[in-house]
Design a protein around this motif. Structure first.
Motif, mmCIF file in Angstrom:
data_model
loop_
_atom_site.group_PDB
_atom_site.id
_atom_site.type_symbol
_atom_site.label_atom_id
_atom_site.label_comp_id
_atom_site.label_asym_id
_atom_site.label_seq_id
_atom_site.Cartn_x
_atom_site.Cartn_y
_atom_site.Cartn_z
ATOM 1 N N GLY A 269 56.543 41.084 -82.850
ATOM 2 C CA GLY A 269 56.716 41.474 -81.481
ATOM 3 C C GLY A 269 55.298 41.291 -80.622
ATOM 4 N N PRO A 270 55.280 41.028 -79.432
ATOM 5 C CA PRO A 270 54.179 40.873 -78.526
ATOM 6 C C PRO A 270 53.349 42.436 -78.388
ATOM 7 N N ALA A 271 54.046 43.299 -78.758
ATOM 8 C CA ALA A 271 53.090 44.726 -78.597
ATOM 9 C C ALA A 271 52.518 44.862 -79.790
ATOM 10 N N HIS A 272 52.461 44.085 -80.833
ATOM 11 C CA HIS A 272 51.925 44.077 -82.073
ATOM 12 C C HIS A 272 51.349 43.008 -82.527
ATOM 13 N N GLY A 273 51.734 42.161 -83.379
ATOM 14 C CA GLY A 273 51.082 40.916 -83.870
ATOM 15 C C GLY A 273 51.087 39.869 -83.016
ATOM 16 N N GLY A 274 52.137 39.813 -82.338
ATOM 17 C CA GLY A 274 52.382 38.670 -81.358
ATOM 18 C C GLY A 274 51.336 38.833 -80.268
ATOM 19 N N ALA A 275 50.535 39.505 -80.046
ATOM 20 C CA ALA A 275 49.629 39.793 -78.997
ATOM 21 C C ALA A 275 48.745 38.856 -78.861
ATOM 22 N N ASN A 276 48.283 38.271 -80.020
ATOM 23 C CA ASN A 276 47.301 37.310 -80.086
ATOM 24 C C ASN A 276 47.746 36.076 -79.256
ATOM 25 N N GLN A 298 48.998 42.838 -60.525
ATOM 26 C CA GLN A 298 50.249 42.745 -60.959
ATOM 27 C C GLN A 298 50.233 43.601 -62.224
ATOM 28 N N VAL A 299 49.256 43.599 -63.266
ATOM 29 C CA VAL A 299 49.384 44.560 -64.456
ATOM 30 C C VAL A 299 49.496 45.947 -64.027
ATOM 31 N N LYS A 300 48.646 46.326 -62.875
ATOM 32 C CA LYS A 300 48.731 47.800 -62.372
ATOM 33 C C LYS A 300 50.141 48.108 -61.598
ATOM 34 N N ASP A 301 50.957 47.156 -61.267
ATOM 35 C CA ASP A 301 52.255 47.416 -60.790
ATOM 36 C C ASP A 301 53.087 47.534 -61.554
ATOM 37 N N LYS A 302 53.744 48.753 -61.836
ATOM 38 C CA LYS A 302 54.545 49.306 -63.116
ATOM 39 C C LYS A 302 55.896 48.315 -62.799
ATOM 40 N N ASN A 303 56.125 47.920 -61.789
ATOM 41 C CA ASN A 303 57.614 47.247 -61.695
ATOM 42 C C ASN A 303 57.299 45.807 -62.182
ATOM 43 N N TYR A 316 43.133 53.573 -81.103
ATOM 44 C CA TYR A 316 41.988 53.356 -80.720
ATOM 45 C C TYR A 316 41.757 53.983 -79.158
ATOM 46 N N LYS A 317 41.060 54.592 -78.688
ATOM 47 C CA LYS A 317 40.853 55.174 -77.381
ATOM 48 C C LYS A 317 39.470 55.098 -76.750
ATOM 49 N N ASN A 318 38.556 54.393 -77.468
ATOM 50 C CA ASN A 318 37.412 54.187 -77.266
ATOM 51 C C ASN A 318 36.757 52.859 -77.173
ATOM 52 N N GLU A 363 40.689 55.178 -66.913
ATOM 53 C CA GLU A 363 41.233 56.297 -66.990
ATOM 54 C C GLU A 363 42.141 56.487 -68.026
ATOM 55 N N ARG A 364 42.781 55.224 -68.467
ATOM 56 C CA ARG A 364 43.789 55.305 -69.336
ATOM 57 C C ARG A 364 43.271 54.912 -70.730
ATOM 58 N N LYS A 365 42.083 54.788 -70.949
ATOM 59 C CA LYS A 365 41.022 54.185 -72.062
ATOM 60 C C LYS A 365 41.747 53.046 -72.744
ATOM 61 N N ILE A 391 49.127 33.918 -88.906
ATOM 62 C CA ILE A 391 47.888 34.029 -89.377
ATOM 63 C C ILE A 391 47.538 35.554 -89.829
ATOM 64 N N PHE A 392 48.007 36.388 -88.634
ATOM 65 C CA PHE A 392 47.895 37.761 -88.808
ATOM 66 C C PHE A 392 48.670 38.280 -90.010
ATOM 67 N N ALA A 393 49.831 37.618 -90.136
ATOM 68 C CA ALA A 393 50.907 38.077 -91.241
ATOM 69 C C ALA A 393 50.279 37.682 -92.640
HETATM 70 N N1 ACO Z 1 48.030 46.725 -69.792
HETATM 71 C C1 ACO Z 1 48.280 47.681 -68.644
HETATM 72 N N2 ACO Z 1 48.742 48.839 -68.795
HETATM 73 C C2 ACO Z 1 48.663 49.163 -69.953
HETATM 74 C C3 ACO Z 1 48.351 48.710 -71.262
HETATM 75 C C4 ACO Z 1 47.930 47.240 -71.060
HETATM 76 N N3 ACO Z 1 47.883 46.396 -72.066
HETATM 77 N N4 ACO Z 1 48.425 49.287 -72.476
HETATM 78 C C5 ACO Z 1 48.648 50.476 -71.933
HETATM 79 N N5 ACO Z 1 48.679 50.450 -70.476
HETATM 80 C C6 ACO Z 1 49.037 51.669 -69.944
HETATM 81 C C7 ACO Z 1 50.621 51.948 -69.968
HETATM 82 O O1 ACO Z 1 51.733 51.430 -68.826
HETATM 83 C C8 ACO Z 1 50.594 53.399 -69.806
HETATM 84 O O2 ACO Z 1 50.390 53.787 -68.385
HETATM 85 P P1 ACO Z 1 51.080 55.254 -67.665
HETATM 86 O O3 ACO Z 1 50.330 56.138 -68.243
HETATM 87 O O4 ACO Z 1 50.601 55.029 -66.064
HETATM 88 O O5 ACO Z 1 52.203 55.255 -67.940
HETATM 89 C C9 ACO Z 1 49.055 53.832 -70.456
HETATM 90 O O6 ACO Z 1 48.539 52.685 -70.494
HETATM 91 C C10 ACO Z 1 49.158 54.142 -71.920
HETATM 92 O O7 ACO Z 1 49.976 53.347 -72.601
HETATM 93 P P2 ACO Z 1 50.954 53.580 -73.677
HETATM 94 O O8 ACO Z 1 52.161 52.349 -73.446
HETATM 95 O O9 ACO Z 1 51.443 54.772 -73.790
HETATM 96 O O10 ACO Z 1 50.345 53.265 -74.861
HETATM 97 P P3 ACO Z 1 51.105 52.859 -76.413
HETATM 98 O O11 ACO Z 1 50.130 53.563 -77.174
HETATM 99 O O12 ACO Z 1 52.214 53.247 -76.358
HETATM 100 O O13 ACO Z 1 50.852 51.236 -76.624
HETATM 101 C C11 ACO Z 1 50.122 49.286 -77.031
HETATM 102 C C12 ACO Z 1 49.886 50.507 -77.074
HETATM 103 C C13 ACO Z 1 51.361 48.849 -77.275
HETATM 104 C C14 ACO Z 1 49.086 48.331 -77.706
HETATM 105 C C15 ACO Z 1 49.758 48.821 -75.275
HETATM 106 O O14 ACO Z 1 48.564 49.214 -75.121
HETATM 107 C C16 ACO Z 1 50.014 47.420 -75.235
HETATM 108 O O15 ACO Z 1 51.219 47.099 -75.045
HETATM 109 N N6 ACO Z 1 48.907 46.547 -75.147
HETATM 110 C C17 ACO Z 1 49.280 45.081 -74.915
HETATM 111 C C18 ACO Z 1 49.665 44.298 -76.403
HETATM 112 C C19 ACO Z 1 48.662 44.136 -77.224
HETATM 113 O O16 ACO Z 1 47.619 43.844 -77.194
HETATM 114 N N7 ACO Z 1 48.932 44.602 -78.502
HETATM 115 C C20 ACO Z 1 48.139 44.572 -79.527
HETATM 116 C C21 ACO Z 1 47.947 45.946 -80.334
HETATM 117 S S1 ACO Z 1 46.785 45.693 -81.511
HETATM 118 C C22 ACO Z 1 47.589 45.045 -82.760
HETATM 119 O O17 ACO Z 1 48.719 45.201 -83.071
HETATM 120 C C23 ACO Z 1 46.763 44.351 -83.870
#
Ligand code: ACO
Length: 437
Positions: A269-276, A298-303, A316-318, A363-365, A391-393
């Motif tokens: 999935g793109p939220a995990h390993g598919g992000a690269n 566009q990124v900042k626009d939630k819609n 990681y928040k730092n 603000e969102r770290k 490669i990640f897998a």
């Molecule tokens: N771009 C824009 N906004 C973001 C991003 C981002 N990449 N990541 C988080 N936010 C925002 C969220 O919309 C949320 O905003 P809100 O408080 O106004 O609603 C806030 O930051 C908090 O984020 P959450 O979604 O609650 O964070 P969560 O811990 O659930 O998600 C995740 C973490 C999935 C990694 C997310 O940051 C993301 O989708 N990043 C992009 C995909 C990515 O790079 N994934 C790789 C992760 S590392 C790995 O797996 C090896």
């Protein structure tokens, strides 16, 4: 395999509900904050807890990987990732993750030859590729071939036999580079290159991936080192989505090959390993530095549902310590390849700079994670974007197996079975079809 130290009670907390009170033991590990043990809460108070994405839940005790998200610390078996990336090799790290200690010379030699013995695939597995479409995504091929290994290696699927568990681990660590390289060769229509056991783990992968029969392949030491480092950085990462998937599948007693196939599916999935892969697609879509402000808007626009890929992390928040090492490796690789002005890298650096200053991200770290730079390095090394997640897998396979082993050996282990808040219809009677409106 490795000895697991169990947590100790370090205090207690009380939770009161009406006239009932529950005492929650506070458990402490060797590092990290105490954890409230809520296992008896249902019996004592008649309630469950609600934590749908497990953000506040420790699902197991583990002695493999430690993360401090605020401080940007990542340790494998206590060793900082920076030291391992600088001084160790992937197979040494694999031994460390599996067995809990760094090997001495003799143990490393025996582990290396033990793994290397298993690099070939059962010849009939080759036929699997004939069934795939030529344009099949390599993650789809990885998922199916690794799952199918349980049909080819039934002598290592008895999860109650420690020796079989160990053999299955060696098999997966050894064969996953072959499977990954072959998935690519199938995509591009080149002959499959059989593994070469005279090469190191990373050299052999690069050889199987890049070599073609009519030409002599000479591994480049800097690129081999970068590959090894990428493998080390991705080897394990605590109870992330794919690792938790492996543990959950494994908690049912499923065989190790099936469990790792489940992990591969979850990583995709793109939220995990598919992000690269998604980072490179995003950079290509942005195209030019001038388009960054519109993209950030566009990124900042939630819609829009657009995310800045390669940014943000659940823990990681730092900063992500892997991203720092990856950034350094990126410059080394581009330097070695003589890539001075890579437009993709320039765009990534500019994007990173703007995002790190923008209040939305501050603000969102939200900081760059490991995937922000890994895609740029892999692209420069000649890997197509579809190969990034495989490669990640490949690298994470050892982490998944180590976590699976630890789970099987954990006396507290039971089938994973979360509960829910039911929000559906209340009890009602069946109505025959001719009576329904
Ligand atoms: N771009 C824009 N906004 C973001 C991003 C981002 N990449 N990541 C988080 N936010 C925002 C969220 O919309 C949320 O905003 P809100 O408080 O106004 O609603 C806030 O930051 C908090 O984020 P959450 O979604 O609650 O964070 P969560 O811990 O659930 O998600 C995740 C973490 C999935 C990694 C997310 O940051 C993301 O989708 N990043 C992009 C995909 C990515 O790079 N994934 C790789 C992760 S590392 C790995 O797996 C090896």
């Amino acid at each position: 395999m490795a000895q697991t130290a169990t947590s100790k009670q370090v205090g207690s907390a009380t939770l009161t509900l009406g006239d009932k009170t529950a005492t929650l033991p506070l458990l402490g590990g060797t590092m990290g904050p105490p954890v409230a043990d809520i296992r008896k809460i249902q019996g004592d108070l008649g309630i469950f807890t609600f934590d749908p994405s497990f953000g506040a839940t420790a699902s197991c005790e583990s002695s493999i990987t430690y993360i401090d998200g605020d401080e940007g610390i990542l340790l494998y078996r206590g060793y900082p990732i920076e030291q391992l990336a600088e001084h160790s090799t992937f197979l040494e790290v694999a031994y460390l993750l599996l067995y809990g200690e760094l090997p001495n010379e003799e143990k490393l030699k025996s582990f290396t030859s033990g793994v290397t013995l298993h690099t070939m695939l059962h010849e009939q597995i080759r036929r699997f590729w004939d069934g795939f479409r030529r344009d099949a995504h390599p993650m789809a091929m990885l998922c199916s071939v690794v799952g199918a290994m349980s049909a080819f290696y039934p002598d290592s699927i008895d999860i109650n036999d420690p020796r079989q568990r160990e053999i299955s681990a060696y098999r997966m660590i050894a064969k996953i580079p072959t499977i990954t390289a072959w998935a690519h060769k199938y995509n591009v229509g080149q002959p499959f290159m059989y593994p070469r056991n005279d090469l190191s783990y990373s050299e052999n992968f690069l050889y199987m991936f890049h070599a073609v029969p009519p030409q002599t392949y000479v591994p480049n030491p800097i690129l081999t080192r970068a590959m090894d480092r990428i493998f080390i950085l991705h080897a394990d990462h605590e109870q992330n989505a794919s690792t938790s998937t492996v543990r959950l599948a494994g908690s049912t007693g499923a065989n190790p090959f099936a469990c790792i196939a489940a992990g591969i599916a979850s990583l995709w999935g793109p939220a995990h390993g598919g992000a690269n892969e998604a980072v490179l697609k995003m950079l290509a879509e942005i195209g030019h530095k001038d388009n960054i402000p519109a993209f950030i808007a566009q990124v900042k626009d939630k819609n829009s549902h657009v995310k800045l890929m390669g940014f943000g992390h659940r823990v990681y928040k730092n900063f992500d310590p892997r991203a720092k090492i990856m950034q350094k490796t990126c410059y080394e690789v581009l330097g070695e390849l003589g890539i001075k002005n890579d437009p993709m890298l320039d765009l990534a650096i500019e994007l990173e700079k703007i995002a790190l200053e923008d209040p939305y991200f501050v603000e969102r770290k939200l900081y760059p994670n490991v995937d922000f730079y890994s895609g740029i390095i892999l692209k420069a090394m000649g890997f197509p974007t579809t190969m990034f997640t495989p490669i990640f897998a490949l690298a994470r396979t050892v982490g998944w197996i180590s976590q699976w082993m630890e789970m099987i050996e954990d006396p507290q282990q039971r089938i994973g079975r979360p509960r829910q808040i039911y929000t559906g219809a209340v009890t009602r009677d069946y109505v025959p079809v001719d009576k329904r409106s």
